[in-house]
Design an enzyme around this catalytic site. Structure first.
Site, mmCIF file in Angstrom:
data_model
loop_
_atom_site.group_PDB
_atom_site.id
_atom_site.type_symbol
_atom_site.label_atom_id
_atom_site.label_comp_id
_atom_site.label_asym_id
_atom_site.label_seq_id
_atom_site.Cartn_x
_atom_site.Cartn_y
_atom_site.Cartn_z
ATOM 1 N N ARG A 162 0.858 -1.198 0.000
ATOM 2 C CA ARG A 162 0.000 0.000 0.000
ATOM 3 C C ARG A 162 0.893 1.248 0.000
ATOM 4 N NH1 ARG A 162 -3.488 -2.679 -1.583
ATOM 5 N NH2 ARG A 162 -5.468 -3.212 -0.617
ATOM 6 N N HIS A 216 -0.793 0.013 -9.819
ATOM 7 C CA HIS A 216 -1.489 -0.897 -8.894
ATOM 8 C C HIS A 216 -2.037 -2.115 -9.663
ATOM 9 C CE1 HIS A 216 -3.781 -1.105 -4.843
ATOM 10 N NE2 HIS A 216 -3.554 -2.323 -5.315
HETATM 11 P P1 NAP Z 1 -1.779 -11.481 5.069
HETATM 12 O O1 NAP Z 1 -1.963 -12.897 4.623
HETATM 13 O O2 NAP Z 1 -2.710 -10.940 6.091
HETATM 14 O O3 NAP Z 1 -0.265 -11.372 5.604
HETATM 15 C C1 NAP Z 1 0.219 -10.266 6.276
HETATM 16 C C2 NAP Z 1 1.660 -10.531 6.729
HETATM 17 O O4 NAP Z 1 2.188 -9.336 7.298
HETATM 18 C C3 NAP Z 1 1.735 -11.605 7.809
HETATM 19 O O5 NAP Z 1 2.885 -12.398 7.614
HETATM 20 C C4 NAP Z 1 1.885 -10.796 9.088
HETATM 21 O O6 NAP Z 1 2.598 -11.443 10.128
HETATM 22 C C5 NAP Z 1 2.702 -9.621 8.584
HETATM 23 N N1 NAP Z 1 2.538 -8.459 9.462
HETATM 24 C C6 NAP Z 1 1.399 -7.775 9.734
HETATM 25 N N2 NAP Z 1 1.649 -6.783 10.612
HETATM 26 C C7 NAP Z 1 2.972 -6.863 10.894
HETATM 27 C C8 NAP Z 1 3.830 -6.114 11.740
HETATM 28 N N3 NAP Z 1 3.374 -5.113 12.493
HETATM 29 N N4 NAP Z 1 5.135 -6.468 11.788
HETATM 30 C C9 NAP Z 1 5.600 -7.506 11.064
HETATM 31 N N5 NAP Z 1 4.842 -8.257 10.231
HETATM 32 C C10 NAP Z 1 3.542 -7.930 10.153
HETATM 33 O O7 NAP Z 1 -1.833 -10.487 3.836
HETATM 34 P P2 NAP Z 1 -1.656 -10.829 2.280
HETATM 35 O O8 NAP Z 1 -2.848 -11.522 1.763
HETATM 36 O O9 NAP Z 1 -0.346 -11.487 2.099
HETATM 37 O O10 NAP Z 1 -1.644 -9.348 1.645
HETATM 38 C C11 NAP Z 1 -0.710 -8.352 2.023
HETATM 39 C C12 NAP Z 1 -1.106 -7.007 1.432
HETATM 40 O O11 NAP Z 1 -0.831 -6.960 0.034
HETATM 41 C C13 NAP Z 1 -2.594 -6.680 1.479
HETATM 42 O O12 NAP Z 1 -2.974 -6.221 2.773
HETATM 43 C C14 NAP Z 1 -2.728 -5.603 0.429
HETATM 44 O O13 NAP Z 1 -2.568 -4.323 1.013
HETATM 45 C C15 NAP Z 1 -1.551 -5.865 -0.527
HETATM 46 N N6 NAP Z 1 -1.996 -6.212 -1.881
HETATM 47 C C16 NAP Z 1 -1.549 -5.495 -2.947
HETATM 48 C C17 NAP Z 1 -1.949 -5.845 -4.245
HETATM 49 C C18 NAP Z 1 -1.439 -5.113 -5.454
HETATM 50 O O14 NAP Z 1 -1.946 -5.343 -6.563
HETATM 51 N N7 NAP Z 1 -0.440 -4.259 -5.349
HETATM 52 C C19 NAP Z 1 -2.810 -6.924 -4.447
HETATM 53 C C20 NAP Z 1 -3.253 -7.627 -3.340
HETATM 54 C C21 NAP Z 1 -2.842 -7.278 -2.054
HETATM 55 P P3 NAP Z 1 2.011 -12.782 10.839
HETATM 56 O O15 NAP Z 1 2.075 -13.831 9.773
HETATM 57 O O16 NAP Z 1 2.957 -13.034 11.928
HETATM 58 O O17 NAP Z 1 0.601 -12.458 11.240
#
Ligand code: NAP
Length: 309
Positions: A224, A272
């Site tokens: 983001r 994006h």
């Molecule tokens: P997710 O499965 O919820 O994974 C989030 C990861 O971040 C987890 O490993 C979590 O740790 C870690 N995390 C969260 N808060 C943290 C902190 N304070 N310190 C350290 N690590 C932290 O999310 P996801 O599905 O992989 O998606 C990630 C993000 O990608 C989405 O939220 C979205 O904003 C972005 N995204 C972008 C696009 C694009 O086209 N550019 C597309 C889709 C998504 P734990 O495992 O220990 O909980």
């Protein structure tokens, strides 16, 4: 029970088509065209008008149209009773992994660099770093980050991760929490941000963290725009500490015409597009949750309001 799609400025016809094809008898409306607000129990949303949920007194479930939920959770008037879910989808995951790999390889082999020289009809070669000499650090090893880490590892990169809680991730060392962040950053040649946007991670790519990356490190943000402090990135690039950045997400999207990033020679911009939800596959889990809600079963891909992701 009926479902409603609520977005702002998004063409949702492919969602309506996919939902109707799979479930012709589904009671579905698209905001603001709502025949019976009291019948709405589920909302499928992307960047909804804040405060809109109070128009639906019986709302029990809010489904994000994508993997991120920051756009939902920023609403100060979320209905307390509603469960919030998000999309985790094989296509979304694979697209993110291959796109990030492409960005890392583009950086390593200087493809964007040579495109600029091509326009100047300039023949100039620069030294390149090999895959096995490069350590990629993936911030956030959740659904998307873990897939990115695995693909990079399979391709031959050294890969580290950083997460909030310990992980066992196929030979990828995962650093944990604030106390291991410095160690993680200092070992990272290419930083990939795949964190969710929460109050802990907002502005996490700032001068203090970017300075801890080795000289000439490269930054990729596919999470983001609000993770990155824009002026800190520019400072680190201009003083030569960072060699460049590939940015797919921005504080303001579309990126304004006059934004400094457009013309910066060390910044690659994509609109994006790293991974985009495919309604044809995503509706399966939306409908699965719809059935679960009706049968009073536990929904899938539920978001923790405490953690914010
Ligand atoms: P997710 O499965 O919820 O994974 C989030 C990861 O971040 C987890 O490993 C979590 O740790 C870690 N995390 C969260 N808060 C943290 C902190 N304070 N310190 C350290 N690590 C932290 O999310 P996801 O599905 O992989 O998606 C990630 C993000 O990608 C989405 O939220 C979205 O904003 C972005 N995204 C972008 C696009 C694009 O086209 N550019 C597309 C889709 C998504 P734990 O495992 O220990 O909980």
């Amino acid at each position: 029970m009926s479902l409603i799609i609520i977005t702002q400025g998004k063409d949702v016809s492919s969602w309506v088509k996919a939902l109707k094809e799979k479930r012709p008898d589904l009671a579905l409306s698209v905001y603001p065209d709502v025949p019976d607000a009291a019948a709405v129990e589920g909302a499928i949303v992307w960047n909804h008008p804040l405060g809109v949920f109070k128009e639906f007194p019986n709302l029990k479930w809010i489904s994000s149209m994508g993997a991120g939920v920051d756009h939902v959770l920023k609403d100060p008037e979320l209905p307390e009773a509603a469960v919030i879910t998000r999309i985790t989808d094989e296509n979304l995951t694979n697209d993110m992994a291959t796109f990030t790999l492409a960005l890392v390889l583009n950086h390593l082999r200087g493809l964007s660099f040579y495109k600029v020289l091509e326009h100047q009809q300039t023949w100039k070669r620069k030294r390149y770093q090999r895959i096995e000499e490069t350590t990629v650090g993936v911030m956030g090893t959740g659904v998307l980050g873990a897939a990115v880490a695995r693909l990079l590892k399979q391709t031959g990169f050294n890969v580290n991760g950083w997460a909030r809680t310990p992980k066992d991730l196929d030979g990828v060392k995962v650093y944990v929490g604030e106390k291991e962040l410095s160690d993680f950053l200092s070992r990272t040649d290419v930083l990939v941000c795949l964190l969710p946007l929460t109050k802990e991670t907002r502005n996490i790519l700032n001068k203090r963290t970017l300075e801890q990356l080795p000289q000439e490190a490269f930054v990729i943000n596919v999470a983001r725009g609000e993770h990155l402090v824009e002026e800190d990135l520019i400072e680190m690039l201009d003083k030569g500490h960072l060699s460049g950045a590939s940015l797919d997400v921005f504080r303001q999207e579309p990126l304004p015409q006059d934004h400094i990033f457009w013309k910066h020679p060390k910044i690659n911009i994509t609109p994006h597009i790293a991974s985009v939800t495919d309604p044809n596959t995503a509706v399966n889990q939306v409908l699965d949750n719809y059935d679960r809600l009706q049968n009073m079963e536990q929904l899938l891909n539920v978001v923790s309001l405490t953690k914010g992701y």
